[in-house]
Design a protein around this motif. Structure first.
Motif, mmCIF file in Angstrom:
data_model
loop_
_atom_site.group_PDB
_atom_site.id
_atom_site.type_symbol
_atom_site.label_atom_id
_atom_site.label_comp_id
_atom_site.label_asym_id
_atom_site.label_seq_id
_atom_site.Cartn_x
_atom_site.Cartn_y
_atom_site.Cartn_z
ATOM 1 N N ILE A 14 0.814 -1.184 -0.003
ATOM 2 C CA ILE A 14 0.072 0.020 -0.044
ATOM 3 C C ILE A 14 0.937 1.361 -0.190
ATOM 4 N N GLY A 15 2.066 1.262 0.776
ATOM 5 C CA GLY A 15 3.001 2.476 0.664
ATOM 6 C C GLY A 15 3.725 2.659 -0.561
ATOM 7 N N ARG A 16 4.008 1.613 -1.300
ATOM 8 C CA ARG A 16 4.589 1.722 -2.331
ATOM 9 C C ARG A 16 3.810 2.237 -3.472
ATOM 10 N N CYS A 17 2.555 1.775 -3.312
ATOM 11 C CA CYS A 17 1.423 2.327 -4.255
ATOM 12 C C CYS A 17 1.200 3.777 -4.229
ATOM 13 N N SER A 18 0.915 4.232 -2.988
ATOM 14 C CA SER A 18 0.687 5.691 -2.471
ATOM 15 C C SER A 18 2.010 6.306 -3.169
ATOM 16 N N LYS A 36 -5.460 5.680 -8.180
ATOM 17 C CA LYS A 36 -6.166 4.367 -7.662
ATOM 18 C C LYS A 36 -6.194 4.170 -6.289
ATOM 19 N N ASN A 37 -7.120 3.355 -5.533
ATOM 20 C CA ASN A 37 -7.358 3.176 -4.305
ATOM 21 C C ASN A 37 -6.185 2.286 -3.782
ATOM 22 N N CYS A 38 -5.310 2.437 -3.353
ATOM 23 C CA CYS A 38 -4.454 1.596 -3.002
ATOM 24 C C CYS A 38 -4.759 0.469 -2.186
ATOM 25 N N THR A 39 -5.588 0.573 -1.146
ATOM 26 C CA THR A 39 -6.296 -0.481 -0.368
ATOM 27 C C THR A 39 -6.868 -1.372 -1.175
ATOM 28 N N GLU A 40 -7.635 -1.035 -2.132
ATOM 29 C CA GLU A 40 -8.605 -1.965 -3.123
ATOM 30 C C GLU A 40 -7.604 -2.834 -3.900
ATOM 31 N N LEU A 41 -6.603 -2.011 -4.213
ATOM 32 C CA LEU A 41 -5.595 -2.685 -5.043
ATOM 33 C C LEU A 41 -4.986 -3.773 -4.566
#
Ligand code: NGD
Length: 269
Positions: A14-18, A36-41
């Motif tokens: 989730i951190g990398r996505c943000s 994108k919603n990182c949690t959803e991903l």
């Protein structure tokens, strides 16, 4: 067996996505695509693997994750593939500013270098002790993630593509290996028709300083690669040791005999 699932997998992903979406600049998602919603991903990823046994996976297991992460991407220009040349290809690609590698896309950036595998009948649902390296009865399990990642990335490449290969592989391995991801999942999935088709495949062959030269352009497995590329209707070019790559390589092997020339030239100014 390899290491077990990376501790903190969820937080890292989730951190990398943000980070990817809000800080990183380099290769970015297409104009107009919403964050994108990182949690959803992460949850799409997790639901594919958590509580599942490794050998039941196949090349559609992570389908929804890739759809969510890359579904709004329609074309990638200056795509770069690599095989046996991870470090130099990524230095040269420069986080997508020069060339775009699979690892510059959100789907791959979130997990690159991490390890994970599910565990059935377990409270955590992940095996943190060890993950299988190969599944004896189902080879598709091994390709579930990186096979689909490679295929999806190759399908998005357009125009001229670049491939960095290793012409100094040790232990009898060839530059264009029979069992490489590049050969099995990327080359076969390059688009041959349509507006966004691939037009040309540029091969860059590297020879490590002070190592044996195993293959050059037009030899052995590289000759086979040339035929395959041409049969698919793409233009083909192959260059041994392009100068800009030699300079990157020599910055790490400054004392090698082959790097003397670079040293002398650079000191002459
Ligand atoms: O049997 C294996 C295995 N064989 C190689 N590797 C393996 N990992 C297993 N768990 N089981 C790993 O694949 C190896 O450690 C490397 O980190 C990686 C790539 O192997 P390499 O250098 O031999 O090159 P390939 O052609 O097989 O694959 C590289 C191409 C490149 O154009 C990327 O777009 O395929 C894509 N890719 C594939 C696999 C993994 C990327 C990755 C990645 N980022 O981890």
């Amino acid at each position: 067996k390899t290491n077990g699932t990376t501790c903190g997998l969820r937080e890292i992903m989730i951190g990398r996505c943000s980070h990817y979406q809000y800080i990183k600049n380099g290769f970015v998602q297409p104009n107009g695509s919403r964050a994108k919603n990182c949690t959803e991903l992460y949850e799409a990823f997790e639901s594919a693997v958590r509580y599942k046994s490794y050998c039941n996976m196949n090349m559609s297991t992570y389908g929804r994750y890739f759809e969510l992460a890359l579904g709004d991407l329609h074309v990638i220009n200056r795509a770069m593939f690599w095989s046996g040349t991870y470090a130099i290809a990524h230095t040269y690609g420069s986080n997508g500013r020069n060339y775009v590698t699979l690892e510059d896309t959100l789907a791959a950036a979130m997990v690159n270098g991490l390890t994970w595998c599910g565990k059935e009948n377990d409270t955590e649902g992940f095996d943190f002790v060890s993950c299988p390296y190969r599944c004896k009865d189902n080879q598709w399990a091994d390709y579930a993630f990186w096979g689909l990642a490679s295929k999806t990335f190759a399908q998005l490449a357009a125009g001229e593509v670049y491939v960095v290969l290793n012409g100094s592989q040790a232990n009898g391995k060839s530059a264009f290996r029979n069992d490489s991801y590049f050969r099995s999942f990327e080359l076969p999935n390059l688009r041959q028709n349509g507006t966004y088709r691939v037009t040309k495949v540029n091969i860059l062959v590297l020879h490590s300083p002070d190592a044996e030269v195993v293959e050059r352009c037009g030899q052995k497995s590289l000759l086979e690669l040339e035929r395959l590329v041409q049969n698919k209707g793409f233009d083909y070019a192959c260059e041994d040791d392009p100068e800009e790559l030699i300079l990157i390589m020599c910055s790490e092997h400054w004392h090698a005999r082959e790097c003397q020339v670079a040293r002398q030239v650079l000191r002459q100014t």
